[in-house]
Scaffold this motif. Structure first.
Motif, short mmCIF file in Angstrom:
data_model
loop_
_atom_site.label_atom_id
_atom_site.label_comp_id
_atom_site.label_asym_id
_atom_site.label_seq_id
_atom_site.Cartn_x
_atom_site.Cartn_y
_atom_site.Cartn_z
N VAL A 116 0.80 -1.23 0.00
CA VAL A 116 0.00 0.00 0.00
C VAL A 116 0.83 1.28 0.00
O VAL A 116 0.28 2.37 -0.13
N ASN A 117 2.17 1.17 0.14
CA ASN A 117 2.99 2.37 0.27
C ASN A 117 4.37 2.15 -0.36
O ASN A 117 5.25 1.56 0.26
N GLN A 118 4.54 2.65 -1.56
CA GLN A 118 5.82 2.49 -2.27
C GLN A 118 6.96 3.15 -1.50
O GLN A 118 8.09 2.66 -1.50
N ASP A 119 6.68 4.28 -0.84
CA ASP A 119 7.73 4.95 -0.05
C ASP A 119 8.24 4.04 1.06
O ASP A 119 9.42 4.04 1.37
N TYR A 120 7.34 3.27 1.67
CA TYR A 120 7.75 2.33 2.70
C TYR A 120 8.71 1.30 2.10
O TYR A 120 9.79 1.05 2.66
N PHE A 121 8.35 0.71 0.98
CA PHE A 121 9.20 -0.28 0.34
C PHE A 121 10.57 0.32 0.02
O PHE A 121 11.60 -0.33 0.26
N ASP A 122 10.60 1.54 -0.46
CA ASP A 122 11.86 2.19 -0.85
C ASP A 122 12.80 2.41 0.33
O ASP A 122 14.00 2.56 0.15
N ARG A 123 12.26 2.42 1.55
CA ARG A 123 13.08 2.64 2.75
C ARG A 123 13.61 1.35 3.37
O ARG A 123 14.40 1.40 4.31
N LEU A 124 13.18 0.21 2.89
CA LEU A 124 13.63 -1.06 3.46
C LEU A 124 15.12 -1.27 3.23
O LEU A 124 15.64 -0.94 2.17
N SER A 125 15.76 -1.87 4.22
CA SER A 125 17.17 -2.24 4.07
C SER A 125 17.26 -3.39 3.07
O SER A 125 16.29 -4.11 2.84
N PRO A 126 18.43 -3.60 2.47
CA PRO A 126 18.59 -4.74 1.55
C PRO A 126 18.23 -6.08 2.21
O PRO A 126 17.60 -6.93 1.57
N ALA A 127 18.62 -6.27 3.46
CA ALA A 127 18.30 -7.52 4.15
C ALA A 127 16.79 -7.68 4.31
O ALA A 127 16.24 -8.78 4.19
N SER A 128 16.08 -6.57 4.56
CA SER A 128 14.64 -6.62 4.73
C SER A 128 13.94 -6.88 3.39
O SER A 128 12.91 -7.56 3.34
N VAL A 129 14.48 -6.35 2.31
CA VAL A 129 13.92 -6.64 0.98
C VAL A 129 14.09 -8.13 0.68
O VAL A 129 13.17 -8.79 0.17
N VAL A 161 6.91 -0.66 12.01
CA VAL A 161 7.71 0.57 11.82
C VAL A 161 8.87 0.60 12.80
O VAL A 161 10.01 0.91 12.42
N TRP A 162 8.62 0.25 14.05
CA TRP A 162 9.72 0.22 15.04
C TRP A 162 10.71 -0.87 14.69
O TRP A 162 11.92 -0.70 14.90
N ASP A 163 10.23 -1.98 14.17
CA ASP A 163 11.11 -3.05 13.71
C ASP A 163 12.06 -2.51 12.63
O ASP A 163 13.27 -2.74 12.69
N ASP A 164 11.53 -1.78 11.69
CA ASP A 164 12.36 -1.24 10.61
C ASP A 164 13.32 -0.16 11.09
O ASP A 164 14.44 -0.06 10.59
N GLU A 165 12.89 0.63 12.07
CA GLU A 165 13.74 1.72 12.57
C GLU A 165 14.77 1.25 13.59
O GLU A 165 15.74 1.96 13.85
N GLY A 166 14.58 0.09 14.16
CA GLY A 166 15.46 -0.42 15.22
C GLY A 166 16.67 -1.15 14.70
O GLY A 166 16.95 -2.27 15.14
N LYS A 167 17.38 -0.53 13.79
CA LYS A 167 18.53 -1.19 13.16
C LYS A 167 19.71 -0.22 13.05
O LYS A 167 20.45 -0.24 12.07
N VAL A 168 19.89 0.62 14.06
CA VAL A 168 20.91 1.66 14.02
C VAL A 168 22.07 1.27 14.94
O VAL A 168 21.88 1.11 16.15
N ALA A 169 23.24 1.12 14.37
CA ALA A 169 24.42 0.74 15.16
C ALA A 169 24.74 1.81 16.19
O ALA A 169 24.64 3.01 15.92
#
Length: 189
Positions: A116-129, A161-169
């Protein structure tokens, strides 16, 4: 400890042991370890003033990577490890559905958001894709409609969303032990 011997008195220690022994392992190509990722997700939930049940779900959402019979590297090898189902299945005997259902739905939430949101897909990390492709790719219209019917779909979207954002070293967070009182409060009677 075998799953059969888990009970209300030892489940939190069991989970803490997983964080201690296995949490330092890599998180499928991300810049953080698995425990850093789950702790960051919980911290983001707290920052958003989420209810305790959603903080607990955020903390435990990937525990199924360690409770599943599938090898940890399954996703990297192109095989779905169904960690969302495995984790939820272990936790449902001890925690309410307000904790376990967002965990069960967090992979579906990624598939939904990508549909439902192309912008969301575009923000995924390579591992998440990569994991998205293994987990079925974006939902089709029928799946989107069915997902929206689930009682906990909004909580699952927040967790996602928190899952996607919780990947900061290097982000400082509380420890698993800091969440023990919250987890005790969330246990079923």
């Amino acid at each position: 400890m075998a799953f059969e011997s888990l009970n209300r008195d030892n489940i939190i220690d069991f989970l803490g042991d997983i964080f201690d022994r296995r949490g330092g392992e890599s998180y499928m190509g991300e810049d953080v370890s698995m425990s850093e990722h789950m702790l960051q997700s919980a911290a983001l939930a707290e920052k958003a003033d989420a209810p305790e049940s959603l903080v607990a779900a955020s903390l435990l959402h990937d525990i199924g990577h360690y409770t599943s019979e599938f090898p940890e590297e399954s996703l990297e090898m192109g095989r779905d490890n169904y960690h969302e189902t495995a984790g939820s299945a272990v936790l449902e005997a001890f925690f309410p559905t307000s904790v376990t259902e967002p965990i069960e739905l967090h992979v579906a939430a990624k598939r939904y958001l990508c549909a439902v949101n192309q912008d969301y897909f575009d923000r995924l990390s390579p591992a998440s894709v990569n994991s998205l492709n293994v987990q079925g790719g974006p939902m089709d219209e029928t799946e989107v409609a069915a997902f929206r019917e689930h009682e906990f779909y909004r909580d699952a979207l927040r967790l996602r969303v928190w899952d996607d954002e919780g990947k900061v070293a290097g982000v400082e967070t509380r420890t698993f032990d800091d969440y023990r009182p919250l987890l005790r409060r969330m246990l079923k009677p």
